[in-house]
Enzyme design. Structure first.
Site, PDB file in Angstrom:
ATOM      1  N   CYS A  92     -63.541   4.924  -8.753  1.00  0.00           N
ATOM      2  CA  CYS A  92     -62.420   4.065  -9.119  1.00  0.00           C
ATOM      3  C   CYS A  92     -62.595   3.654 -10.578  1.00  0.00           C
ATOM      4  CB  CYS A  92     -62.419   2.834  -8.222  1.00  0.00           C
ATOM      5  SG  CYS A  92     -61.108   1.658  -8.597  1.00  0.00           S
ATOM      6  N   HIS A 134     -55.957   5.388  -1.633  1.00  0.00           N
ATOM      7  CA  HIS A 134     -56.761   4.574  -2.541  1.00  0.00           C
ATOM      8  C   HIS A 134     -55.855   3.692  -3.431  1.00  0.00           C
ATOM      9  CE1 HIS A 134     -60.356   4.089  -5.346  1.00  0.00           C
ATOM     10  NE2 HIS A 134     -59.357   3.687  -6.100  1.00  0.00           N
ATOM     11  N   GLU A 135     -54.816   4.299  -3.988  1.00  0.00           N
ATOM     12  CA  GLU A 135     -53.943   3.564  -4.910  1.00  0.00           C
ATOM     13  C   GLU A 135     -53.032   2.586  -4.169  1.00  0.00           C
ATOM     14  OE1 GLU A 135     -54.776   3.749  -7.890  1.00  0.00           O
ATOM     15  OE2 GLU A 135     -55.931   5.595  -7.805  1.00  0.00           O
ATOM     16  N   HIS A 138     -54.876  -0.464  -3.644  1.00  0.00           N
ATOM     17  CA  HIS A 138     -54.973  -1.303  -4.843  1.00  0.00           C
ATOM     18  C   HIS A 138     -53.831  -2.317  -4.914  1.00  0.00           C
ATOM     19  CE1 HIS A 138     -58.339  -0.217  -7.327  1.00  0.00           C
ATOM     20  NE2 HIS A 138     -58.055   1.073  -7.330  1.00  0.00           N
TER      21      HIS A 138
HETATM   22 CO    CO Z   1     -59.198   2.662  -7.911  1.00  0.00          CO
END
Ligand code: CO
Length: 198
Positions: A92, A134-135, A138
């Site tokens: 990341c 993953h995004e 976020h």
């Molecule tokens: Co990330």
């Protein structure tokens, strides 16, 4: 001027608000996020990671700035289906140099808007699926370190402590605002402009 924030910046734990309007401001933010992402050799970058509390992220799985046709923008993403799971190494841009195995859905279906305001529903697998998960995490204030097994977490804890110490040091020096002030800025940015009297 946007820049990538590092853990434990409060923006990374902020639950972002949906994008209300696709305008020049958003387009400029997207362009500068692609620049930052390429400069750091990343394949994805979420608005939270540049201190913007809005639900969008940029992606280019090739990490190659010359391949503009591989650039994608996901606005207000929703993962509506998840199927089976797999474990792969993940990193990341807000944790430079930290890589760890993370279990994620192998295949997903994601709904989102692109930069033209068109709605899409797409199926994703492998790296594409992993990057979208993953995004999307976020923008909801979730991080890949939240998914580590106890053993892995233990092994990366020294590195995580280093990030924390470096961040607190910058706050002590005054080159970074306090957590409370940073959170207040995020709150302010996340509120619709019309709630403020002019
Ligand atoms: Co990330």
């Amino acid at each position: 001027m946007l820049r990538i924030v590092l853990y434990p910046h409060p923006a990374l734990r902020f639950v972002s608000v949906p994008v209300q309007r696709i305008d020049d401001t958003l387009r400029a933010q997207v362009a500068s996020m692609f620049d930052l992402m390429y400069a750091s050799k990343g394949i994805g970058l979420a608005a939270n990671q540049v201190g913007l509390p809005y639900q969008f992220f940029v992606l280019n799985l090739t990490a190659d700035p010359t391949l503009k046709d591989q650039e994608e923008v996901f606005i207000n993403p929703r993962i509506i289906k998840r199927h089976s799971s797999c474990v792969e190494e993940e990193g990341c841009l807000s944790f430079p140099g930290l890589y760890a195995p993370v279990q994620r859905a192998k295949r997903i279906r994601v709904q989102y808007y692109d930069l033209l305001g068109h709605e899409h529903t797409r199926d994703a697998e492998d790296l594409f699926s992993r990057a979208v998960q993953h995004e999307t995490d976020h923008v909801l204030g979730r991080l890949f370190i939240d998914y580590l097994t106890a053993d892995v977490l233990k092994s990366v804890t020294p590195k995580i402590r280093e990030f924390e110490q470096a961040f607190r040091e910058q706050q002590r020096e005054g080159s970074l605002a306090s957590d409370d002030d940073l959170r207040m800025m995020l709150e302010r940015l996340s509120k619709p402009a019309e709630t403020f009297p002019t």
